[in-house]
Motif scaffolding. Structure first.
Motif, short mmCIF file in Angstrom:
data_model
loop_
_atom_site.label_atom_id
_atom_site.label_comp_id
_atom_site.label_asym_id
_atom_site.label_seq_id
_atom_site.Cartn_x
_atom_site.Cartn_y
_atom_site.Cartn_z
N LEU A 11 0.51 -1.22 0.19
CA LEU A 11 0.30 0.51 0.17
C LEU A 11 0.85 1.38 -0.22
O LEU A 11 2.03 1.76 1.04
CB LEU A 11 -0.63 0.25 1.24
N VAL A 12 0.37 2.19 -0.48
CA VAL A 12 1.45 3.60 -0.78
C VAL A 12 0.30 4.80 -0.88
O VAL A 12 -0.68 4.50 -1.22
CB VAL A 12 2.41 3.54 -2.13
N ARG A 13 0.85 5.63 -0.41
CA ARG A 13 0.00 7.17 -0.10
C ARG A 13 0.34 7.76 -1.32
O ARG A 13 1.62 8.23 -1.59
CB ARG A 13 -0.08 7.94 0.56
N LEU A 14 -0.72 8.12 -2.17
CA LEU A 14 -0.34 9.05 -3.52
C LEU A 14 -1.34 10.43 -3.35
O LEU A 14 -1.55 10.76 -2.15
CB LEU A 14 -1.00 8.87 -4.75
N VAL A 15 0.33 11.56 -2.59
CA VAL A 15 0.29 12.40 -2.14
C VAL A 15 0.23 14.03 -2.86
O VAL A 15 0.80 14.28 -4.63
CB VAL A 15 1.00 13.25 -0.89
N SER A 16 -0.92 14.93 -3.47
CA SER A 16 -0.86 16.11 -4.29
C SER A 16 -0.02 16.91 -4.32
O SER A 16 1.57 16.98 -2.97
CB SER A 16 -1.48 16.69 -3.84
N SER A 17 0.31 17.06 -4.99
CA SER A 17 1.96 17.96 -5.36
C SER A 17 1.44 19.52 -5.27
O SER A 17 2.41 20.40 -4.92
CB SER A 17 2.89 17.89 -6.58
N ALA A 18 0.37 19.82 -4.89
CA ALA A 18 0.21 21.01 -4.94
C ALA A 18 -0.19 21.36 -3.27
O ALA A 18 -0.15 22.31 -3.03
CB ALA A 18 -2.19 21.28 -5.16
N LEU A 19 0.36 20.66 -2.58
CA LEU A 19 1.01 21.02 -0.98
C LEU A 19 -0.49 21.25 -0.33
O LEU A 19 -0.12 22.15 0.20
CB LEU A 19 1.89 21.76 -1.11
N THR A 20 -1.95 20.28 -0.75
CA THR A 20 -3.01 21.03 -0.50
C THR A 20 -3.05 19.96 1.06
O THR A 20 -4.16 19.56 2.10
CB THR A 20 -4.28 20.46 -1.46
N GLY A 21 -2.51 18.73 0.87
CA GLY A 21 -2.40 17.29 2.91
C GLY A 21 -3.95 16.78 1.81
O GLY A 21 -3.96 15.37 2.57
N PHE A 22 -3.68 17.01 0.75
CA PHE A 22 -5.21 15.54 0.06
C PHE A 22 -4.51 13.72 -0.72
O PHE A 22 -3.23 14.84 -0.87
CB PHE A 22 -6.23 16.29 -1.18
#
Length: 56
Positions: A11-22
Motif C-alpha cells: 500500500l502506498v499513499r499518493l500525495v498531491s504536489s499542490a501541497l493541499t494535504g489531499f
C-alpha cells in the motif's frame, strides 16, 4: 520455523504536489517502480500530479 513471505503488493499513499494535504491510497507491486499520476485534487479543483509516499 520458516520466515514469513513478503507480500507481492504494498500500500502506498499518493500525495498531491499542490501541497493541499489531499491524498489517495492505492497499491502497487513491491518490485515495481514508484508511481505518480495526474489526478483530481478537490481542494484546488483541478488535476495535479500526485506522487508516491510510504504510508507511515
Amino acid at each position: 520455523m520458516a520466515p514469513k513471505a513478503k507480500q507481492k503488493r504494498i500500500l502506498v499513499r499518493l500525495v498531491s504536489s499542490a501541497l493541499t494535504g489531499f491524498f489517495y491510497t492505492t497499491s502497487r507491486a513491491r518490485l515495481g517502480d514508484k508511481i505518480s499520476f495526474m489526478k483530481y485534487d478537490p481542494v484546488v479543483k483541478k488535476h495535479v500530479l500526485f506522487v508516491e509516499q510510504k504510508i507511515k
